[in-house]
Design a protein around this motif. Structure first.
Motif, PDB file in Angstrom:
ATOM      1  N   UNK A  27      -1.255  -1.237  -5.277  1.00  0.00           N
ATOM      2  CA  UNK A  27      -2.230  -1.214  -4.184  1.00  0.00           C
ATOM      3  C   UNK A  27      -3.169  -2.416  -4.295  1.00  0.00           C
ATOM      4  N   UNK A  39       0.852   4.018  -2.946  1.00  0.00           N
ATOM      5  CA  UNK A  39       0.515   5.422  -2.674  1.00  0.00           C
ATOM      6  C   UNK A  39       1.676   6.311  -3.093  1.00  0.00           C
ATOM      7  N   UNK A  99       0.843  -1.202   0.000  1.00  0.00           N
ATOM      8  CA  UNK A  99       0.000   0.000   0.000  1.00  0.00           C
ATOM      9  C   UNK A  99       0.874   1.246   0.000  1.00  0.00           C
ATOM     10  N   UNK A 100       1.966   1.227   0.785  1.00  0.00           N
ATOM     11  CA  UNK A 100       2.841   2.410   0.824  1.00  0.00           C
ATOM     12  C   UNK A 100       3.475   2.641  -0.534  1.00  0.00           C
ATOM     13  N   UNK A 155       1.711  15.203 -13.111  1.00  0.00           N
ATOM     14  CA  UNK A 155       0.660  15.891 -13.863  1.00  0.00           C
ATOM     15  C   UNK A 155       0.807  17.389 -13.683  1.00  0.00           C
ATOM     16  N   UNK A 156       1.285  17.823 -12.522  1.00  0.00           N
ATOM     17  CA  UNK A 156       1.368  19.258 -12.271  1.00  0.00           C
ATOM     18  C   UNK A 156       2.626  19.845 -12.906  1.00  0.00           C
ATOM     19  N   UNK A 178       0.322  10.241 -16.052  1.00  0.00           N
ATOM     20  CA  UNK A 178      -0.924   9.570 -15.656  1.00  0.00           C
ATOM     21  C   UNK A 178      -0.937   8.132 -16.132  1.00  0.00           C
ATOM     22  N   UNK A 222       2.794  10.284  -9.670  1.00  0.00           N
ATOM     23  CA  UNK A 222       1.953  10.549 -10.837  1.00  0.00           C
ATOM     24  C   UNK A 222       1.256  11.883 -10.728  1.00  0.00           C
ATOM     25  N   UNK A 223       0.745  12.187  -9.544  1.00  0.00           N
ATOM     26  CA  UNK A 223       0.033  13.465  -9.377  1.00  0.00           C
ATOM     27  C   UNK A 223       1.002  14.622  -9.540  1.00  0.00           C
ATOM     28  N   UNK A 251      -1.704   1.906  -8.930  1.00  0.00           N
ATOM     29  CA  UNK A 251      -2.947   1.169  -8.712  1.00  0.00           C
ATOM     30  C   UNK A 251      -2.653  -0.319  -8.636  1.00  0.00           C
ATOM     31  N   UNK A 304       0.597   6.199 -12.577  1.00  0.00           N
ATOM     32  CA  UNK A 304      -0.696   5.909 -11.944  1.00  0.00           C
ATOM     33  C   UNK A 304      -1.021   4.438 -12.041  1.00  0.00           C
ATOM     34  N   UNK A 307       1.531   6.776  -6.843  1.00  0.00           N
ATOM     35  CA  UNK A 307       0.422   7.635  -7.267  1.00  0.00           C
ATOM     36  C   UNK A 307       0.728   9.085  -6.941  1.00  0.00           C
ATOM     37  N   UNK A 308       1.449   9.305  -5.825  1.00  0.00           N
ATOM     38  CA  UNK A 308       1.849  10.689  -5.514  1.00  0.00           C
ATOM     39  C   UNK A 308       2.773  11.215  -6.609  1.00  0.00           C
TER      40      UNK A 308
END
Lengths: 107, 89
Positions: free
Chosen positions: A51, A17, A13-14, A27-28, A40, A23-24, A48, A44, A20-21
């Protein structure tokens, strides 16, 4: 045995996550649309998948794990295809890829 | 284990909020689509983890699968819609 299971779940899970961080943030921060679709579609999807593997480890071999594997396979196939369709539409729409040597930042 | 799942779900909501900046600011319409698509796929994971939190994963797994399929189909349709127009400038 349940400690190992919990440890595996927490680890996956870590990691998921974390990706995904990334990936976010991608995107920025990335300068152009095509470089952003890298973020993305790839990190991402990896986040996923990690997780979902973590949840499968937590659930053990029950019906839920089968459904989670279905989600795993579907996301692995669907996310890249969706991003490809979006990138193709953007390229046909007329968006020029970003090049380093261009002085002005067009995106 | 319980508090760890709560921590992960809180960090995931923060991770979901970040692409909203791209949806608002995105210069082209495709950046907005990208941000919305990213939020959609991340919500699938949030649903799964909330299912784990509420101890009823079998229901939430179905919801997450349906949502993943819907977000995939919607991103395809919107991409097809926008690929027919030509750039105006």
């Amino acid at each position: 045995m349940s400690e190992v299971k919990d440890l595996l779940t927490i680890l996956f899970l870590l990691l998921g996550a974390f990706f995904m961080l990334i990936g976010s943030i991608g995107v920025i921060r990335l300068p152009d649309f095509f470089t952003r679709s890298h973020a993305t579609s790839k990190s991402d999807t990896l986040g996923i998948m990690l997780i979902v593997v973590g949840l499968i480890c937590h659930e053990g071999l029950v019906l839920n794990s089968l459904k989670l594997m279905i989600i795993f396979v579907f996301i692995a196939l669907a996310n890249p295809v969706g991003s490809h369709a979006l990138a193709r539409a953007a390229f046909k729409f007329g968006i020029k890829p970003w090049f380093k040597k261009e002085e002005k930042d067009q995106a | 284990m319980e508090s760890f799942i709560i921590f992960i779900s809180i960090s995931l909501t923060i991770i979901i909020i970040i692409p909203f900046y791209r949806v608002i600011k995105g210069p082209t319409v495709f950046d907005r689509l990208l941000g919305a698509g990213a939020i959609g796929t991340k919500t699938v994971v949030l649903i799964l983890i909330l299912g784990l939190l509420f101890k009823r994963l079998e229901m939430f797994v179905d919801i997450a699968l349906a949502y993943a399929i819907l977000s995939f189909i919607s991103s395809l349709i919107v991409a097809k819609y926008f690929s027919t127009e030509k750039a105006k400038e």
